[in-house]
Design a protein around this motif. Sequence first.
Motif, short mmCIF file in Angstrom:
data_model
loop_
_atom_site.label_atom_id
_atom_site.label_comp_id
_atom_site.label_asym_id
_atom_site.label_seq_id
_atom_site.Cartn_x
_atom_site.Cartn_y
_atom_site.Cartn_z
N TYR A 115 29.72 54.50 -15.18
CA TYR A 115 29.02 53.14 -14.14
C TYR A 115 30.16 53.16 -13.11
O TYR A 115 29.39 52.61 -12.32
CB TYR A 115 29.30 51.46 -14.69
N TYR A 116 31.47 53.20 -13.27
CA TYR A 116 31.83 53.13 -11.89
C TYR A 116 31.83 54.45 -10.74
O TYR A 116 31.58 54.07 -9.48
CB TYR A 116 33.58 53.23 -11.98
N SER B 202 40.56 55.08 -17.21
CA SER B 202 39.52 56.35 -17.91
C SER B 202 39.85 58.05 -18.06
O SER B 202 40.29 58.23 -17.22
CB SER B 202 38.31 56.28 -16.86
N SER C 282 36.11 44.62 -14.16
CA SER C 282 35.58 45.96 -14.17
C SER C 282 33.69 45.67 -14.36
O SER C 282 33.28 46.61 -14.26
CB SER C 282 35.48 46.53 -15.48
N THR C 283 33.30 44.06 -13.40
CA THR C 283 32.06 44.31 -12.75
C THR C 283 31.71 44.40 -12.06
O THR C 283 30.75 44.35 -11.46
CB THR C 283 31.20 42.32 -13.67
N ASP D 270 28.31 54.64 -19.60
CA ASP D 270 29.24 53.74 -20.27
C ASP D 270 30.38 53.34 -19.23
O ASP D 270 29.75 53.60 -17.69
CB ASP D 270 30.01 55.16 -21.28
N ILE D 271 31.47 53.10 -19.07
CA ILE D 271 32.38 52.38 -18.06
C ILE D 271 32.95 53.27 -17.00
O ILE D 271 32.20 52.53 -16.23
CB ILE D 271 33.54 51.23 -18.61
N THR D 272 32.88 54.38 -17.63
CA THR D 272 33.25 55.57 -16.67
C THR D 272 31.85 56.05 -15.76
O THR D 272 32.51 55.74 -14.32
CB THR D 272 33.65 56.90 -17.17
N GLU E 71 40.93 45.71 -15.88
CA GLU E 71 39.61 45.18 -17.12
C GLU E 71 38.61 43.95 -16.21
O GLU E 71 38.00 43.14 -16.20
CB GLU E 71 40.17 44.87 -18.45
#
Lengths: 211, 73
Positions: free
Chosen positions: A17-18, B27, A135-136, A13-15, A132
């Motif tokens: 991923y970071y 987040s 974010s990639t 997920d985004i979290t 945002e």
Amino acid sequence: MPKRMLVTLPDHDITTYYLRAWGKKAVKYAEDHSIEVTSLDRDKANRKNVESYLSNLPFGMVFLNGHGDENTVQGYNNEPIIIAGKNESKLKSTITYAISCSSAMNLGDASIKAGAICYVGYAQDFMFTLDESNSTHPLEDKLAGLFLEHTNIFMSAIAKGSSVSEAYDKAKGSLRESIMVAESSGNRTILSWLLWDYYAFVAKGDISSRL
Amino acid sequence: MNKKITKQIKELVIARLEIMPNNMKVSIGSYGAFSKDDLKRHVEDEDEIGKKVVEVQMAFLRAIKEGKLYPQE
């Protein structure tokens, strides 16, 4: 202590991923300082693999990235991989750093009771802001960097031979710097999340130890 | 945090969230990443995420009041 590190880097997920992007930077610090790294990347960050590696090889350091709660650190798809009351003894004789919500609360204490040398982590939910539009490219995200840079500062210091106490102090210093940057930019909403993480970030156990 | 959020606190927190840049997300643990409008909605709904947001914002305001905004150690 063996100069060997086990890392979990789930990415679902985004979290995470970071966390994975920033965690890989920390892995590079370790490798550059002759620490042998075993990375459990993406779906390999599961309970079976974590237990198997910790049971069969001597690791000096365990670096866990993922979601969590007071009693668990989670891996890929939020599978609990270290669970208080079940397998925290797997962390015996290690310095553990868990970038994972709240796990320093109960799991941290349980791990030390079960023989972990140190448990560094967060005693509350770990939060961070992200841009945002970036974010990639998590490593180029300046908003996220305010929150995640301290994790690399900690790992870099450990890799260079600092004690947990020294590395922890440097990481706290990095968070204080982020607070000053956020204040000077006039973005007081970032300040609130940063301050939360600052006070949540804790180190338990024998913090004089080093890898 | 199980207490009902008072109207005054809700308005205060939403006002603070309003100044978030539009491109910023937060987040929050396992809950996910949320935009300004998402967070405002959760605070209005007083759900788990909303209560967490209120908890963070109130802790921040307490820190200002107690002079702990710039921790020394």
